[in-house]
Enzyme design. Structure first.
Site: not given
Length: 264
Positions: A65, A67, A69-70, A123, A142, A180
């Site tokens: 996805h 975001h 931090d990915h 998400h 996530d 995570h």
């Protein structure tokens, strides 16, 4: 912190890479062809270090996805290795350097590794997970965590519950590699809902021991998640009864469990 390599099959290795504060990404190397894949890129330098250590290049980035931090390492890794970025069609324009888009139930062949693309909105609307049947492994980003699931930033509870059904349909022996290290916090919530769940009690203790030793709690097994993850259990009559929601629809129960977790 980094876990030992996982020998998922005789011809492939999965390497778990700890990044940032609590992110994980994963290298998958197909020994038969030398093809190497990374699922998500929280930190290019951490990924490069693991590639160099093993003498691997990088051929593909699979993106779950959009975001930050990915995807933060996409540009640096593409510049260095010339790898191809693959990700959800729904996130065109949101994922850097994405050359190939994929949709639900699409099949990929990466080296000699077969990969099934599964859309899991909730998400985010475009969230996608990657299932490697020959490795008995699913990379869930996530969507599904160890004893948890992602917050509903873009999608609805109905969508996320349907995504849980998609993942529940995989073989119970599937290893779950999530994005995570949230297990201990998730465990505290899960046991608050089902304090008499003996499988959950044992798992809470095991997780505490692993974290005391500075060890990861991921990957997990889908079979274990089915016994201990409240977000996969919303359709079970005894779970509904335990949390005071007997007779309610599974979607309604899931929605309430997600609400409780958001306020836990």
């Amino acid at each position: 912190m980094q876990s030992p390599d996982t020998a998922a099959s005789t011809s492939a290795q999965i390497v778990q890479v700890a990044c940032l504060k609590d992110n994980y990404c994963y290298l998958v190397n197909d020994a038969a062809t030398g093809t190497t894949i990374v699922i998500d890129t929280p930190d290019a330098s951490a990924i490069e270090q693991q590639l160099e250590q093993r003498g691997w290049s990088l051929d593909y980035i699979l993106t779950t996805h959009h975001h930050w931090d990915h995807i933060d390492g996409h540009e640096a890794l593409v510049e260095r290795y010339g790898c191809q970025v693959i990700g959800p069609k729904a996130n065109q324009g949101q994922i850097p350097l994405m050359e190939r888009t994929v949709e639900h139930n699409e099949s990929l062949l990466l080296g000699e590794l077969a990969c099934q693309v599964l859309a899991t909105p909730g998400h985010t609307l475009g969230h996608t997970v990657y299932y490697f049947p020959d490795l008995a492994a699913v990379f869930t980003g996530d969507t599904l965590f160890s004893m948890g699931c992602g917050r509903l930033f873009e999608g609805t509870a109905q969508q996320m519950w349907e995504s849980m059904q998609t993942l529940k349909a995989l073989p119970a022996s599937t290893q779950v590699f999530c994005g995570h290290e949230y297990t201990q916090a998730n465990a505290r919530f899960a046991i608050s809902l089902e304090p008499d769940n003996t499988e959950l009690q044992a798992r809470v203790a095991q997780v505490a021991l692993l974290r005391e030793r500075g060890l990861p709690t991921v990957p997990t097994l889908l079979s274990l998640e089915l016994q201990t993850n409240p977000f996969l259990r919303a359709d079970l009559p005894h779970f509904k009864a335990t949390i005071g929601m007997s007779g309610q629809s599974s979607e309604t129960v899931f929605t309430e469990v997600r609400r409780r977790k958001d306020n836990f």
